[in-house]
Write a protein that holds these residues in place. Structure first.
Motif, mmCIF file in Angstrom:
data_model
loop_
_atom_site.group_PDB
_atom_site.id
_atom_site.type_symbol
_atom_site.label_atom_id
_atom_site.label_comp_id
_atom_site.label_asym_id
_atom_site.label_seq_id
_atom_site.Cartn_x
_atom_site.Cartn_y
_atom_site.Cartn_z
ATOM 1 N N ARG A 62 -2.289 12.411 2.180
ATOM 2 C CA ARG A 62 -2.854 11.908 3.442
ATOM 3 C C ARG A 62 -3.676 10.652 3.209
ATOM 4 O O ARG A 62 -3.583 9.664 3.948
ATOM 5 C CB ARG A 62 -3.736 12.985 4.074
ATOM 6 N N GLN A 63 -4.500 10.702 2.190
ATOM 7 C CA GLN A 63 -5.373 9.584 1.865
ATOM 8 C C GLN A 63 -4.555 8.305 1.658
ATOM 9 O O GLN A 63 -4.880 7.239 2.201
ATOM 10 C CB GLN A 63 -6.137 9.951 0.592
ATOM 11 N N LEU A 64 -3.464 8.416 0.915
ATOM 12 C CA LEU A 64 -2.665 7.246 0.583
ATOM 13 C C LEU A 64 -1.821 6.764 1.759
ATOM 14 O O LEU A 64 -1.656 5.559 1.966
ATOM 15 C CB LEU A 64 -1.772 7.568 -0.609
ATOM 16 N N VAL A 65 -1.271 7.686 2.533
ATOM 17 C CA VAL A 65 -0.443 7.296 3.683
ATOM 18 C C VAL A 65 -1.292 6.570 4.732
ATOM 19 O O VAL A 65 -0.925 5.490 5.218
ATOM 20 C CB VAL A 65 0.276 8.499 4.298
ATOM 21 N N TYR A 66 -2.443 7.147 5.093
ATOM 22 C CA TYR A 66 -3.243 6.526 6.135
ATOM 23 C C TYR A 66 -3.911 5.242 5.645
ATOM 24 O O TYR A 66 -4.192 4.343 6.458
ATOM 25 C CB TYR A 66 -4.266 7.518 6.674
ATOM 26 N N ALA A 67 -4.120 5.122 4.348
ATOM 27 C CA ALA A 67 -4.668 3.854 3.810
ATOM 28 C C ALA A 67 -3.648 2.734 3.891
ATOM 29 O O ALA A 67 -4.008 1.560 3.820
ATOM 30 C CB ALA A 67 -5.118 4.056 2.366
ATOM 31 N N ALA A 68 -2.376 3.091 4.029
ATOM 32 C CA ALA A 68 -1.322 2.080 4.144
ATOM 33 C C ALA A 68 -1.045 1.685 5.580
ATOM 34 O O ALA A 68 -0.275 0.754 5.834
ATOM 35 C CB ALA A 68 -0.048 2.593 3.488
ATOM 36 N N LEU A 69 -1.640 2.388 6.548
ATOM 37 C CA LEU A 69 -1.408 2.110 7.971
ATOM 38 C C LEU A 69 -2.435 1.082 8.447
ATOM 39 O O LEU A 69 -3.644 1.331 8.399
ATOM 40 C CB LEU A 69 -1.528 3.408 8.764
ATOM 41 N N LEU A 70 -1.958 -0.053 8.916
ATOM 42 C CA LEU A 70 -2.881 -1.167 9.225
ATOM 43 C C LEU A 70 -3.034 -1.484 10.706
ATOM 44 O O LEU A 70 -3.986 -2.141 11.099
ATOM 45 C CB LEU A 70 -2.409 -2.422 8.498
ATOM 46 N N ASP A 71 -2.106 -1.069 11.563
ATOM 47 C CA ASP A 71 -2.250 -1.447 12.966
ATOM 48 C C ASP A 71 -3.080 -0.432 13.752
ATOM 49 O O ASP A 71 -3.470 0.592 13.231
ATOM 50 C CB ASP A 71 -0.886 -1.665 13.615
ATOM 51 N N ARG A 108 0.831 -1.210 0.000
ATOM 52 C CA ARG A 108 0.000 0.000 0.000
ATOM 53 C C ARG A 108 0.863 1.256 0.000
ATOM 54 O O ARG A 108 0.475 2.264 -0.603
ATOM 55 C CB ARG A 108 -0.942 -0.029 1.212
ATOM 56 N N LEU A 109 2.009 1.214 0.650
ATOM 57 C CA LEU A 109 2.928 2.350 0.551
ATOM 58 C C LEU A 109 3.390 2.538 -0.889
ATOM 59 O O LEU A 109 3.568 3.668 -1.347
ATOM 60 C CB LEU A 109 4.131 2.130 1.464
ATOM 61 N N ALA A 110 3.571 1.445 -1.611
ATOM 62 C CA ALA A 110 4.007 1.535 -3.010
ATOM 63 C C ALA A 110 2.966 2.243 -3.867
ATOM 64 O O ALA A 110 3.301 2.812 -4.918
ATOM 65 C CB ALA A 110 4.301 0.141 -3.558
ATOM 66 N N ARG A 111 1.705 2.228 -3.424
ATOM 67 C CA ARG A 111 0.666 2.937 -4.180
ATOM 68 C C ARG A 111 0.950 4.440 -4.236
ATOM 69 O O ARG A 111 0.558 5.121 -5.191
ATOM 70 C CB ARG A 111 -0.701 2.727 -3.522
ATOM 71 N N ILE A 112 1.607 4.965 -3.198
ATOM 72 C CA ILE A 112 1.921 6.403 -3.180
ATOM 73 C C ILE A 112 2.831 6.736 -4.352
ATOM 74 O O ILE A 112 2.598 7.701 -5.091
ATOM 75 C CB ILE A 112 2.591 6.803 -1.857
ATOM 76 N N ASP A 113 3.869 5.920 -4.540
ATOM 77 C CA ASP A 113 4.792 6.149 -5.657
ATOM 78 C C ASP A 113 4.073 6.009 -6.992
ATOM 79 O O ASP A 113 4.302 6.796 -7.927
ATOM 80 C CB ASP A 113 5.957 5.157 -5.587
ATOM 81 N N GLU A 114 3.225 5.004 -7.080
ATOM 82 C CA GLU A 114 2.500 4.795 -8.334
ATOM 83 C C GLU A 114 1.591 5.982 -8.638
ATOM 84 O O GLU A 114 1.528 6.458 -9.787
ATOM 85 C CB GLU A 114 1.677 3.510 -8.246
ATOM 86 N N HIS A 115 0.905 6.449 -7.612
ATOM 87 C CA HIS A 115 -0.034 7.566 -7.812
ATOM 88 C C HIS A 115 0.687 8.831 -8.252
ATOM 89 O O HIS A 115 0.340 9.438 -9.278
ATOM 90 C CB HIS A 115 -0.812 7.825 -6.520
ATOM 91 N N PHE A 116 1.698 9.233 -7.485
ATOM 92 C CA PHE A 116 2.379 10.475 -7.826
ATOM 93 C C PHE A 116 3.354 10.286 -8.987
ATOM 94 O O PHE A 116 3.752 11.270 -9.621
ATOM 95 C CB PHE A 116 3.064 11.059 -6.591
ATOM 96 N N GLY A 117 3.706 9.046 -9.286
ATOM 97 C CA GLY A 117 4.469 8.790 -10.499
ATOM 98 C C GLY A 117 3.698 9.186 -11.744
ATOM 99 O O GLY A 117 4.271 9.672 -12.725
ATOM 100 N N ARG A 118 2.378 9.006 -11.701
ATOM 101 C CA ARG A 118 1.553 9.408 -12.842
ATOM 102 C C ARG A 118 1.579 10.913 -13.049
ATOM 103 O O ARG A 118 1.444 11.401 -14.179
ATOM 104 C CB ARG A 118 0.125 8.893 -12.661
ATOM 105 N N TYR A 119 1.731 11.668 -11.951
ATOM 106 C CA TYR A 119 1.861 13.121 -12.084
ATOM 107 C C TYR A 119 3.095 13.486 -12.913
ATOM 108 O O TYR A 119 3.092 14.476 -13.649
ATOM 109 C CB TYR A 119 1.999 13.758 -10.694
ATOM 110 N N VAL A 120 4.151 12.724 -12.760
ATOM 111 C CA VAL A 120 5.377 12.991 -13.522
ATOM 112 C C VAL A 120 5.228 12.499 -14.955
ATOM 113 O O VAL A 120 5.600 13.196 -15.912
ATOM 114 C CB VAL A 120 6.590 12.319 -12.840
ATOM 115 N N GLU A 121 4.680 11.310 -15.107
ATOM 116 C CA GLU A 121 4.581 10.727 -16.454
ATOM 117 C C GLU A 121 3.690 11.553 -17.374
ATOM 118 O O GLU A 121 3.955 11.631 -18.577
ATOM 119 C CB GLU A 121 4.057 9.286 -16.351
ATOM 120 N N ASP A 122 2.660 12.177 -16.842
ATOM 121 C CA ASP A 122 1.800 12.990 -17.716
ATOM 122 C C ASP A 122 2.198 14.468 -17.723
ATOM 123 O O ASP A 122 1.513 15.296 -18.320
ATOM 124 C CB ASP A 122 0.324 12.816 -17.371
ATOM 125 N N GLY A 123 3.299 14.807 -17.024
ATOM 126 C CA GLY A 123 3.854 16.154 -17.138
ATOM 127 C C GLY A 123 3.362 17.157 -16.122
ATOM 128 O O GLY A 123 3.780 18.315 -16.150
#
Length: 410
Positions: free
Chosen positions: A401-410, A18-33
């Motif tokens: 925030r949405q992505l970080v807290y979605a990755a927190l499971l405990d 789920r932490l990797a989703r953060i990179d994937e999400h904001f990676g799209r910001y870079v890929e589309d400029g």
């Protein structure tokens, strides 16, 4: 180009996938400029759970974002200046209820805008003097020229104070200029984002007898080991500074903005406690860790734990939130349920703003889309760096925030 470094995130309560989703999400910001590149650090309990870089710090030269990239942090300077002021407060140099006119006579007899235009404003006397806590909470009635939401900020622009001050104006002169302009509202009655932290920086100078850069270096930056945090870059470090970008109005793609970006290469005449610093992710990480640990890091104590807790409570009149007290012109995230402390926005209740977070979390960001938060309840800090102006261009902060807290499971 991207790199990711994580400890055993699962031991810190995070799901690595789920932490990797953060990179994937904001990676799209870079890929589309939309963004040239970015850097991210998420920690828990003082340990790095996830750190990553993506894209380019300088799209035109092809230089990638690296661990040691330098970023213009703009208003993320404000919490550093606020901490510096509270260092003096802890030593008994002033009380939060003191009138600032005691040290800055230009603010002794303020007037408040009532009606009229920039050409013919009508003002009335201030009922309440500006006090130190008003500066720390942005309730002084000061404003920013670039807000473009009121007659008063129009008067700031007419005096030469827009996003940047007039050339060759120093902090003392700027403070005198602000004191000569009318206030937007009676002190302590509303919240208005403003040059208040610049005035606070001038107060630090007068009270301490040192220039702001010297005081910050000696009392905050060097003690914390923030050796990369400075007012400008020169020499070999110029290659480490990320280029500054703005969105193309037609396409939304990030395009270079050298006119403002080049200002970082020489010492500014005005040492802006509200927005003048350049820093690195490693340095700001140390600052947030000191806050999370109650004012201490690696055996160096800047502030007492009770002072940090006091700073990060809601100090707005009547305990109201920014949604009720804000004068407008600040729409990067929801202000509902958000209070303001002594230098930080503070989450009173996450529900009205529909943002996952903890009550008591505190945060701020910069106009080039940088952001941080500290969550004492979950013992989380998060840092995001990029260089796109203005920060309201994309919903980076709520999505983070949405992505970080979605990755927190405990």
């Amino acid at each position: 180009m991207s790199t990711t470094r994580s400890t055993d995130a699962a031991q810190l309560g995070f799901d690595p996938a789920r932490l990797a989703r953060i990179d994937e999400h904001f990676g799209r910001y870079v890929e589309d400029g939309r963004l040239p590149g970015w850097q991210l650090v998420v920690t828990r309990r003082g340990e790095i759970a996830h750190a990553s870089t993506y894209g380019l710090r300088d799209r035109e030269s092809g230089a990638p974002v690296a661990d040691d990239t330098l970023w213009r942090i703009y208003s993320m300077t404000k919490p550093i200046t606020s901490v510096a002021a509270m260092v003096l407060w802890e030593e008994g140099h002033f009380e939060l209820t003191d009138e600032i006119g005691r040290w800055l006579p230009e603010f002794a007899d303020m007037r408040v805008y009532s009606k009229g235009s920039t050409l013919k404003p009508y003002t009335v006397p201030a009922i309440e003097p500006i006090r130190v806590w008003h500066l720390l909470t942005h309730t002084a009635g000061l404003t920013y020229g670039w807000m473009q939401t009121s007659v008063v900020d129009g008067l700031y622009r007419a005096a030469g104070y827009d996003l940047y001050p007039p050339a060759d104006v120093d902090l003392a002169e700027a403070s005198r200029s602000f004191g000569a302009l009318p206030l937007l509202f009676q002190p302590g009655t509303a919240w208005g984002y403003s040059v208040a932290t610049d005035v606070l920086g001038r107060l630090i100078e007068v009270v301490s007898g040192q220039s702001l850069d010297t005081f910050l270096a000696e009392r905050v930056l060097r003690p914390l080991g923030m050796d990369d945090t400075r007012w400008y870059v020169d020499g070999a470090d110029t290659a480490r500074l990320a280029a500054l970008y703005v969105p193309d109005p037609a396409t939304g793609r990030a395009v270079r903005h050298d006119a403002l970006g080049d200002l970082a290469y020489e010492k500014p005449a005005l040492l802006s406690g509200g927005g003048g610093l350049i820093s690195s992710a490693a340095d700001y990480h140390r600052f947030t860790q000191a806050l999370l640990r109650g004012g201490e890091l690696d055996g160096v104590r800047l502030l007492a734990p009770r002072t940090v807790r006091f700073m990060t409570r809601n100090h707005l009149p009547g305990g109201q939130d920014l949604g009720a007290l804000s004068t407008g012109g600040f729409a990067e995230t929801s202000l509902d349920g958000i209070g303001f402390g002594l230098g930080f926005a503070v989450v009173d209740d996450p529900i009205p703003g529909r943002l996952p977070s903890s009550a008591g979390e505190y945060y701020w960001g910069g106009v080039a889309s940088t952001a941080f938060w500290v969550d004492p309840t979950e013992e989380i800090t998060a840092l995001f760096f990029t260089q796109l102006m203005p920060s309201s261009t994309w919903p980076i902060r709520p999505q983070l925030r949405q992505l970080v807290y979605a990755a927190l499971l405990d």
